[in-house]
Write an enzyme that holds these catalytic residues in place. Sequence first.
Site, PDB file in Angstrom:
ATOM      1  N   ASP A  55      14.864 -27.412 -37.851  1.00  0.00           N
ATOM      2  CA  ASP A  55      15.696 -26.386 -37.196  1.00  0.00           C
ATOM      3  C   ASP A  55      14.835 -25.151 -36.927  1.00  0.00           C
ATOM      4  N   LEU A 113      15.986 -22.176 -36.624  1.00  0.00           N
ATOM      5  CA  LEU A 113      16.631 -20.992 -37.206  1.00  0.00           C
ATOM      6  C   LEU A 113      16.770 -19.882 -36.166  1.00  0.00           C
ATOM      7  N   ILE A 127      12.590 -27.992 -31.569  1.00  0.00           N
ATOM      8  CA  ILE A 127      12.565 -29.405 -31.138  1.00  0.00           C
ATOM      9  C   ILE A 127      11.660 -29.601 -29.923  1.00  0.00           C
ATOM     10  N   PHE A 154      21.614 -32.423 -33.313  1.00  0.00           N
ATOM     11  CA  PHE A 154      22.605 -31.361 -33.127  1.00  0.00           C
ATOM     12  C   PHE A 154      21.974 -30.134 -32.466  1.00  0.00           C
ATOM     13  N   THR A 186      16.209 -25.866 -24.443  1.00  0.00           N
ATOM     14  CA  THR A 186      16.507 -26.610 -25.678  1.00  0.00           C
ATOM     15  C   THR A 186      17.362 -27.847 -25.400  1.00  0.00           C
ATOM     16  N   THR A 230      29.238 -33.095 -25.968  1.00  0.00           N
ATOM     17  CA  THR A 230      30.491 -32.351 -25.920  1.00  0.00           C
ATOM     18  C   THR A 230      31.442 -32.848 -24.831  1.00  0.00           C
ATOM     19  N   ASP A 231      32.732 -32.653 -25.057  1.00  0.00           N
ATOM     20  CA  ASP A 231      33.728 -32.967 -24.016  1.00  0.00           C
ATOM     21  C   ASP A 231      33.538 -32.096 -22.776  1.00  0.00           C
ATOM     22  N   GLU A 232      32.842 -30.966 -22.929  1.00  0.00           N
ATOM     23  CA  GLU A 232      32.703 -30.048 -21.794  1.00  0.00           C
ATOM     24  C   GLU A 232      31.911 -30.659 -20.643  1.00  0.00           C
ATOM     25  N   TYR A 266      26.080 -23.906 -20.033  1.00  0.00           N
ATOM     26  CA  TYR A 266      26.028 -24.665 -21.293  1.00  0.00           C
ATOM     27  C   TYR A 266      26.355 -26.132 -21.046  1.00  0.00           C
ATOM     28  N   LYS A 316      24.031 -29.546 -21.394  1.00  0.00           N
ATOM     29  CA  LYS A 316      24.367 -30.676 -22.273  1.00  0.00           C
ATOM     30  C   LYS A 316      24.470 -31.972 -21.455  1.00  0.00           C
ATOM     31  N   LYS A 325      32.436 -17.824 -32.085  1.00  0.00           N
ATOM     32  CA  LYS A 325      33.388 -18.807 -31.582  1.00  0.00           C
ATOM     33  C   LYS A 325      34.823 -18.384 -31.904  1.00  0.00           C
ATOM     34  N   ASP A 347      38.853 -12.436 -18.222  1.00  0.00           N
ATOM     35  CA  ASP A 347      38.653 -13.868 -18.445  1.00  0.00           C
ATOM     36  C   ASP A 347      37.164 -14.239 -18.395  1.00  0.00           C
TER      37      ASP A 347
HETATM   38  P1  NAD Z   1      25.338 -24.024 -33.664  1.00  0.00           P
HETATM   39  O1  NAD Z   1      24.990 -23.060 -32.575  1.00  0.00           O
HETATM   40  O2  NAD Z   1      26.164 -23.559 -34.809  1.00  0.00           O
HETATM   41  O3  NAD Z   1      23.982 -24.626 -34.275  1.00  0.00           O
HETATM   42  C1  NAD Z   1      22.898 -24.996 -33.490  1.00  0.00           C
HETATM   43  C2  NAD Z   1      21.708 -25.204 -34.425  1.00  0.00           C
HETATM   44  O4  NAD Z   1      20.595 -25.630 -33.615  1.00  0.00           O
HETATM   45  C3  NAD Z   1      21.244 -23.927 -35.140  1.00  0.00           C
HETATM   46  O5  NAD Z   1      20.948 -24.213 -36.480  1.00  0.00           O
HETATM   47  C4  NAD Z   1      19.994 -23.510 -34.379  1.00  0.00           C
HETATM   48  O6  NAD Z   1      19.070 -22.784 -35.180  1.00  0.00           O
HETATM   49  C5  NAD Z   1      19.455 -24.868 -33.956  1.00  0.00           C
HETATM   50  N1  NAD Z   1      18.589 -24.795 -32.773  1.00  0.00           N
HETATM   51  C6  NAD Z   1      18.846 -24.172 -31.587  1.00  0.00           C
HETATM   52  N2  NAD Z   1      17.813 -24.327 -30.756  1.00  0.00           N
HETATM   53  C7  NAD Z   1      16.872 -25.061 -31.416  1.00  0.00           C
HETATM   54  C8  NAD Z   1      15.585 -25.558 -31.077  1.00  0.00           C
HETATM   55  N3  NAD Z   1      15.038 -25.316 -29.878  1.00  0.00           N
HETATM   56  N4  NAD Z   1      14.918 -26.283 -31.988  1.00  0.00           N
HETATM   57  C9  NAD Z   1      15.445 -26.527 -33.213  1.00  0.00           C
HETATM   58  N5  NAD Z   1      16.655 -26.068 -33.592  1.00  0.00           N
HETATM   59  C10 NAD Z   1      17.363 -25.356 -32.703  1.00  0.00           C
HETATM   60  O7  NAD Z   1      26.006 -25.244 -32.919  1.00  0.00           O
HETATM   61  P2  NAD Z   1      27.182 -26.228 -33.410  1.00  0.00           P
HETATM   62  O8  NAD Z   1      28.481 -25.648 -33.030  1.00  0.00           O
HETATM   63  O9  NAD Z   1      26.917 -26.644 -34.803  1.00  0.00           O
HETATM   64  O10 NAD Z   1      26.913 -27.459 -32.427  1.00  0.00           O
HETATM   65  C11 NAD Z   1      25.998 -28.488 -32.799  1.00  0.00           C
HETATM   66  C12 NAD Z   1      25.904 -29.506 -31.678  1.00  0.00           C
HETATM   67  O11 NAD Z   1      27.191 -30.061 -31.411  1.00  0.00           O
HETATM   68  C13 NAD Z   1      25.425 -28.920 -30.351  1.00  0.00           C
HETATM   69  O12 NAD Z   1      24.594 -29.866 -29.751  1.00  0.00           O
HETATM   70  C14 NAD Z   1      26.694 -28.729 -29.551  1.00  0.00           C
HETATM   71  O13 NAD Z   1      26.430 -28.819 -28.171  1.00  0.00           O
HETATM   72  C15 NAD Z   1      27.520 -29.896 -30.041  1.00  0.00           C
HETATM   73  N6  NAD Z   1      28.975 -29.715 -30.008  1.00  0.00           N
HETATM   74  C16 NAD Z   1      29.564 -28.637 -30.593  1.00  0.00           C
HETATM   75  C17 NAD Z   1      30.967 -28.533 -30.614  1.00  0.00           C
HETATM   76  C18 NAD Z   1      31.659 -27.356 -31.269  1.00  0.00           C
HETATM   77  O14 NAD Z   1      32.874 -27.256 -31.148  1.00  0.00           O
HETATM   78  N7  NAD Z   1      30.963 -26.481 -31.991  1.00  0.00           N
HETATM   79  C19 NAD Z   1      31.736 -29.529 -30.011  1.00  0.00           C
HETATM   80  C20 NAD Z   1      31.085 -30.600 -29.390  1.00  0.00           C
HETATM   81  C21 NAD Z   1      29.719 -30.701 -29.414  1.00  0.00           C
HETATM   82  O1  DAU Z   2      34.745 -28.358 -26.320  1.00  0.00           O
HETATM   83  C1  DAU Z   2      33.601 -28.431 -27.126  1.00  0.00           C
HETATM   84  C2  DAU Z   2      32.891 -27.104 -27.089  1.00  0.00           C
HETATM   85  O2  DAU Z   2      33.687 -26.208 -27.851  1.00  0.00           O
HETATM   86  C3  DAU Z   2      31.477 -27.152 -27.625  1.00  0.00           C
HETATM   87  O3  DAU Z   2      30.698 -27.984 -26.825  1.00  0.00           O
HETATM   88  C4  DAU Z   2      30.868 -25.742 -27.666  1.00  0.00           C
HETATM   89  O4  DAU Z   2      29.588 -25.790 -28.287  1.00  0.00           O
HETATM   90  C5  DAU Z   2      31.789 -24.844 -28.478  1.00  0.00           C
HETATM   91  O5  DAU Z   2      31.295 -23.517 -28.441  1.00  0.00           O
HETATM   92  C6  DAU Z   2      33.204 -24.895 -27.930  1.00  0.00           C
HETATM   93  O6  DAU Z   2      33.270 -24.275 -26.614  1.00  0.00           O
HETATM   94  P1  DAU Z   2      34.513 -23.373 -26.166  1.00  0.00           P
HETATM   95  O7  DAU Z   2      34.072 -22.494 -25.078  1.00  0.00           O
HETATM   96  O8  DAU Z   2      35.734 -24.186 -25.958  1.00  0.00           O
HETATM   97  O9  DAU Z   2      34.720 -22.568 -27.534  1.00  0.00           O
HETATM   98  P2  DAU Z   2      34.954 -21.020 -27.850  1.00  0.00           P
HETATM   99  O10 DAU Z   2      35.235 -20.917 -29.307  1.00  0.00           O
HETATM  100  O11 DAU Z   2      33.892 -20.153 -27.280  1.00  0.00           O
HETATM  101  O12 DAU Z   2      36.295 -20.715 -27.045  1.00  0.00           O
HETATM  102  C7  DAU Z   2      37.482 -21.461 -27.282  1.00  0.00           C
HETATM  103  C8  DAU Z   2      38.528 -20.964 -26.300  1.00  0.00           C
HETATM  104  O13 DAU Z   2      38.882 -19.614 -26.665  1.00  0.00           O
HETATM  105  C9  DAU Z   2      38.043 -20.884 -24.866  1.00  0.00           C
HETATM  106  O14 DAU Z   2      39.129 -21.209 -23.989  1.00  0.00           O
HETATM  107  C10 DAU Z   2      37.667 -19.425 -24.680  1.00  0.00           C
HETATM  108  C11 DAU Z   2      38.637 -18.709 -25.589  1.00  0.00           C
HETATM  109  N1  DAU Z   2      38.144 -17.442 -26.200  1.00  0.00           N
HETATM  110  C12 DAU Z   2      36.943 -17.474 -26.834  1.00  0.00           C
HETATM  111  C13 DAU Z   2      36.420 -16.335 -27.408  1.00  0.00           C
HETATM  112  C14 DAU Z   2      35.084 -16.350 -28.119  1.00  0.00           C
HETATM  113  C15 DAU Z   2      38.898 -16.289 -26.128  1.00  0.00           C
HETATM  114  O15 DAU Z   2      40.012 -16.271 -25.556  1.00  0.00           O
HETATM  115  N2  DAU Z   2      38.392 -15.158 -26.704  1.00  0.00           N
HETATM  116  C16 DAU Z   2      37.183 -15.125 -27.315  1.00  0.00           C
HETATM  117  O16 DAU Z   2      36.773 -14.021 -27.789  1.00  0.00           O
END
Ligand code: NAD
Ligand code: DAU
Length: 333
Positions: free
Chosen positions: A33, A35, A59, A78, A97, A121-123, A145, A149, A184, A267
């Site tokens: 990682d 960091l 990475i 991840f 990345t 991700t579903d996105e 983003y 992905k 988030k 928005d």
């Molecule tokens: P996060 O941002 O909390 O963590 C990302 C981690 O990757 C961190 O520890 C960061 O230091 C590390 N990182 C970033 N760039 C790097 C690099 N170049 N080399 C090595 N390490 C690096 O993210 P998360 O929410 O834990 O998401 C993890 C994975 O899951 C991501 O690939 C994200 O796209 C995917 N994902 C997240 C969600 C969600 O809801 N959080 C949903 C679906 C998929």
């Molecule tokens: O769907 C999977 C994705 O979920 C992952 O791939 C991403 O890594 C993760 O960040 C997340 O993306 P979202 O954009 O859906 O998550 P976020 O928490 O940023 O926002 C969730 C919803 O809330 C979105 O509709 C935007 C809204 N939002 C978010 C923030 C931060 C607000 O209304 N206010 C806010 O301040």
Amino acid sequence: MKIMVTGGAGFIGSNYVHHHLEKFPEDEIVVLDKLTYAGRLANLEGVPEQRFSFVEADICDRETSRRTLDGCDAIVNFAAESHVDRSIEAPGEFITTDVFGTYVLLEAARDAGIRHLQISTDEVYGSIDEGSFTEASPIDPSSPYSASKAGGDMIVSAFNHTYGADSLTVRASNNYGPQQHPEKLIPLVILNAIHGDPIPVYGDGKQVRNWLFVRDFCTAIDAVLVNGQAGEVYNVGGPDEETNLDVVKAILALTGRDESLITYVEDRLGHDLRYSLSAAKTQALGWKAAVNFAQGIESTVAWYRDNPQWWQALRSGEYREYYERQYGVDLGA
Ligand code: NAD
Ligand code: DAU
């Protein structure tokens, strides 16, 4: 099995490391990682030291990634820039990345002859008004983003198709749970509610997300890692869909705060209205979500309430500056 977990100091990666080492007492994990602002060693406290090691690296650094991979049986990737709002502000690092970094790992895994499981991700499917995306749905990402992905996913698929690499992908819906960075929605709302600060809701708050408790995602990852077919995609959708406004109201009720804290703000650009995934293909591997939204949000609020030392350090420095840039107001004390 020895697994290289890239991005293992972030939210989902660290939950996966704890989960996997608890569930498989014979297995070892090496986390690689960089960091970034999102990666924290504190997330990995308490892992069994004799079966765990950590390498601080990018990475995109071929040599270190290859060296770290030595002796491993699989990569679970991840590592990513993960926040949509930051990708709107500055997309470059996302492309580096999430696309190039994924390629570096794929090549290392192919040369070593081991499995590469991509966490996606579903996105990548974009927004859906009705029904749910399946793995056959077309890719149509909206944000820098999700586009980055999707680029990573396409290279994973191309490596399988072209070279016969043992590469495959899981696409998850919105995760929530302990150790999620407060940029988030859910942790942001919990911490602002704890502090009695305004809760920023983008647009009208009617956007829908398909919430998945992080430990349920971890069990799905293991199911796909062990039983998934190379070249395939597996959707992992959570059991419940909620509007953002309902999520905020649930957290306000659990923290004993008034709905007057809700503040409608400008928005998000290009905001996707609704995500929804069919998890049938992953369920056919024997996986099922164990935690519904009502249970998961209650335990998540309790975790943030009980672990102030985890988030206090984050509310200074980089996150404070980001918050002020993103929301145009100071983060509270
Ligand atoms: P996060 O941002 O909390 O963590 C990302 C981690 O990757 C961190 O520890 C960061 O230091 C590390 N990182 C970033 N760039 C790097 C690099 N170049 N080399 C090595 N390490 C690096 O993210 P998360 O929410 O834990 O998401 C993890 C994975 O899951 C991501 O690939 C994200 O796209 C995917 N994902 C997240 C969600 C969600 O809801 N959080 C949903 C679906 C998929
Ligand atoms: O769907 C999977 C994705 O979920 C992952 O791939 C991403 O890594 C993760 O960040 C997340 O993306 P979202 O954009 O859906 O998550 P976020 O928490 O940023 O926002 C969730 C919803 O809330 C979105 O509709 C935007 C809204 N939002 C978010 C923030 C931060 C607000 O209304 N206010 C806010 O301040």
